[in-house]
Design an enzyme around this catalytic site. Structure first.
Site, PDB file in Angstrom:
ATOM      1  N   HIS A 150      25.255-130.239 -19.018  1.00  0.00           N
ATOM      2  CA  HIS A 150      24.453-129.922 -20.204  1.00  0.00           C
ATOM      3  C   HIS A 150      23.640-128.635 -20.024  1.00  0.00           C
ATOM      4  O   HIS A 150      22.617-128.454 -20.667  1.00  0.00           O
ATOM      5  CB  HIS A 150      23.475-131.061 -20.531  1.00  0.00           C
ATOM      6  CG  HIS A 150      24.117-132.310 -21.048  1.00  0.00           C
ATOM      7  ND1 HIS A 150      24.890-133.118 -20.265  1.00  0.00           N
ATOM      8  CD2 HIS A 150      24.110-132.879 -22.279  1.00  0.00           C
ATOM      9  CE1 HIS A 150      25.328-134.146 -20.983  1.00  0.00           C
ATOM     10  NE2 HIS A 150      24.870-134.026 -22.211  1.00  0.00           N
TER      11      HIS A 150
ATOM     12  N   GLU B 275      35.301-132.821 -30.965  1.00  0.00           N
ATOM     13  CA  GLU B 275      35.192-131.360 -30.897  1.00  0.00           C
ATOM     14  C   GLU B 275      36.513-130.665 -31.187  1.00  0.00           C
ATOM     15  O   GLU B 275      36.545-129.624 -31.862  1.00  0.00           O
ATOM     16  CB  GLU B 275      34.658-130.920 -29.531  1.00  0.00           C
ATOM     17  CG  GLU B 275      33.164-131.195 -29.317  1.00  0.00           C
ATOM     18  CD  GLU B 275      32.864-132.607 -28.836  1.00  0.00           C
ATOM     19  OE1 GLU B 275      33.806-133.430 -28.729  1.00  0.00           O
ATOM     20  OE2 GLU B 275      31.686-132.901 -28.545  1.00  0.00           O
TER      21      GLU B 275
END
Lengths: 324, 337
Positions: A129, A60
């Site tokens: 999440h 990322e």
């Protein structure tokens, strides 16, 4: 009017943007051959090729950092981070590099990139999440923060985000991807920063955004049966947010509830409540109430998840408080 | 005047072409040295606010690397970036104006020493975050590849960045995608206040090798060697052969920042310009190849005058206004908004 799912509206926005502008490229984990973890980029690899639709490794920091450099060098990258929670790994690129480039380089630099971040709970996805972290980004000068509530806005606002000359954090709610809604053949494009009155009503203003808009509609219909008319303002973007539309609504209803899935403390609702308490003070006939997630990480078990996620029942209780 | 430093000086009648090239390198290195020593004075006098990280003794690296670059190429730098931006050809006036906090500076007084940038010449910015410029150069290289423009991107970073995760991720991505990225590691032996040996367990050439990235380590104080290696690597990059890494071994002469007394450095006596000065080495080489001392002195006088003129221009710059700064947090609103 034709219908589509949210994910298909986003897909169409990406495809139309890529067809219109060869500098638009997609980067992200499994956005190519797999079609995107949530199916948003399906078919784009075969249509535009692997030079412009790039499957990335799970990196990322480098991917978003690379998007900054690519945006400074003539491309319009659109990055997908699989879950908003994972954006923690890319914060330097977003906060220290992208957000500051224009200001820091004397107005001579532009970073036209979009970072797509799926947020939201209700899927038993657990603490890493499910988070709604949009307030972090709305707090950073230089970033724009967009969160569509409808299928049509998913298309319109993603096109606007890609065309925008500044870095845009584009937030999608995972619970909405498979939902259906109206999508015109030729949606009217608009810039970022304009709220809409999603449902008019005379008694209470509910300011909200994203998936919470539909939950607010459920609450409003229930309250309407009792003769309480709720006006729902869909912010569409948190940075900039449309203060004028919110104040105009409060001037009609004189009561305000701010409703969102992000945790309440220091959340987007705090900023909106504070601004209305200041600029809209003379219009208010009651306290301002926030209805949002409790100050807790999102849980896993369905029983806990349902207690955590602010829904119509919590909003109805909040509306009753401002009508006391 | 300052733009002229990008060009090789017209060569003296008695010098070989190689000597003319070397005189050009000397002028650029001398410009960096003189500018930085002047900045040290300005800092001591309170005329250059904030933090200054000087690269005195490391001038051969950016000057050698820049000799391999074209106008279309892009560069991302780090916090010790004065040499990188001057070697890239940025104007001295606007350089000093920025570092002295004036409205006419490269960043209109919003960035300072750690953020000098000029998008119009592909200078994507010095950077206050260690390793932060590496992914930016990576993305710029991606843009060059997508656009097929034949350009390359350069990432300058120090040995201090070798322990940053973003650098490791960038090496992997650059190798996977065969990007035209020249990674230039300026190894000056010190990561802020700690020796590199206490910070990094591997060797940078081995690290590059793990990703299949062609890499070389060389004497970073030999500008001719740096220029030759950079030209060779740049040619391979432009031929689409994937990223390359150049480790330029040099020395940090001054502190991590100006005002750092460096009491933590046992090597301070050895790390002096008397021991290893890239400018003195090039000067000796020029004299050995038949260049007259007067030709070198003429360059030095010209550079000193140019730097002094830039400092004087910067002193006359205006203080920036916050209203103008605030107007640049975002771009002007798009037309259909």
């Amino acid at each position: 009017m034709p219908e589509a799912r949210y994910r298909d509206a986003l897909n169409r926005a990406l495809g139309d943007a890529m067809a219109a502008d060869p500098s638009v490229v997609l980067l992200g984990q499994d956005v190519g051959a797999f079609g995107g973890p949530f199916g948003v980029t399906r078919g784009l690899l075969s249509r535009f090729g692997d030079t412009r639709v790039r499957d990335t490794p799970i990196s990322e920091a480098a991917i978003v950092g690379a998007a900054v450099g690519a945006a400074m060098s003539g491309l319009r990258p659109v990055v997908e981070i699989m879950f908003m929670d994972f954006v923690t790994l890319a914060m330097d690129a977003i906060v220290n590099q992208a957000a500051k480039a224009r200001f820091m380089f004397g107005g001579a630099a532009s970073v036209p990139m979009v970072v797509r971040l799926p947020h939201g709970g209700g899927l038993s996805a657990g603490p890493q999440h499910s988070q709604c972290l949009e307030a972090w980004f709305a707090h950073v000068p230089g970033l724009k923060v967009v969160c569509p509530a409808t299928v049509e806005d998913s298309y319109v606002l993603l096109r606007a985000a890609i065309e925008d000359p500044d870095p845009v954090i584009f937030i999608e709610n995972k619970a909405l991807y498979s939902e259906r809604g109206e999508l015109p053949d030729h949606p009217v494009c608009a810039g970022i920063g304009h709220a809409v009155v999603h449902r008019p009503g005379r008694d209470v203003t509910v300011v909200t955004y994203g998936a919470s808009v539909a939950r607010a509609v459920t609450a409003a219909e229930s309250l309407a049966a009792e003769g309480i008319e709720v006006e729902i303002v869909d912010l569409r973007s948190l940075q900039p947010w449309d203060e004028a539309t919110v104040l105009a609504s409060v001037a009609r209803t004189h009561r305000l509830v701010v409703f969102h899935e992000a945790v309440e403390s220091f959340g987007p609702g705090a900023e909106i409540a504070a601004r209305v308490a200041d600029a809209g003070f003379d219009e208010l006939d009651a306290r301002i109430v926030r209805v949002a997630a409790p100050f807790s990480p999102p849980p896993f078990a369905p029983a806990l998840d349902q207690a955590f996620l602010p829904g119509p029942a919590q909003l109805i209780a909040g509306v009753r408080r401002v009508l006391e | 005047m300052n733009r002229g430093q990008k060009r090789v000086e017209s060569r003296p009648a008695d010098a070989s072409p190689a000597a003319a090239d070397m005189l050009g390198l000397y002028e650029r290195m001398y410009t960096i040295r003189t500018s930085e020593l002047r900045l040290a004075n300005l800092f001591a006098d309170g005329a250059a606010p904030g933090f200054l990280h000087l690269s005195v003794g490391q001038e051969a690296v950016p000057v050698g690397v820049s000799a391999a670059l074209e106008a279309c190429d892009t560069v991302a730098s780090n916090h010790r970036g004065h040499g990188h931006v001057i070697a890239r050809g940025l104007e001295l006036d606007r350089f000093f104006l920025e570092i002295m906090g004036k409205a006419q500076g490269y960043c209109r007084g919003r960035g300072g020493s750690m953020h000098i940038a000029d998008m119009s010449v592909g200078m994507l910015g010095a950077n206050g975050i260690v390793g932060g410029g590496v992914p930016i150069a990576l993305g710029s290289a991606l843009a060059h590849q997508v656009r097929g423009n034949g350009a390359i991107a350069v990432a300058y970073f120090g040995d201090g960045a070798l322990a940053e995760g973003a650098l490791h991720e960038s090496l992997n991505l650059a190798a996977l995608w065969k990007l035209p990225l020249l990674l230039v590691c300026e190894n000056n032996g010190w990561s802020e206040f700690s020796p590199t040996s206490a910070q990094f367990a591997a060797h940078v050439v081995d690290l590059a090798g793990a990703f299949g990235i062609g890499a070389r380590s060389l004497d970073g104080n030999d500008v001719v060697a740096v220029a030759e290696a950079a030209r060779s690597f740049a040619g391979e990059l432009r031929a689409g052969q994937g990223p390359r890494l150049l480790e330029c071994v040099t020395r940090r002469i001054r502190g991590h920042f100006e005002g750092d007394a460096q009491k933590y450095r046992p090597d301070l006596a050895a790390a002096s310009l008397d021991t290893d000065d890239p400018l003195s080495r090039l000067s000796a080489r020029l004299l050995g190849s038949g260049v007259q001392a007067a030709a070198i002195e003429a360059i030095e006088r010209r550079v000193a005058a140019a730097v002094e003129a830039a400092v004087e221009a910067a002193r006359c710059g205006e203080a920036p206004t916050f209203a103008a700064a605030l107007a640049d947090v975002y771009s002007p609103v798009p037309t259909h908004a």
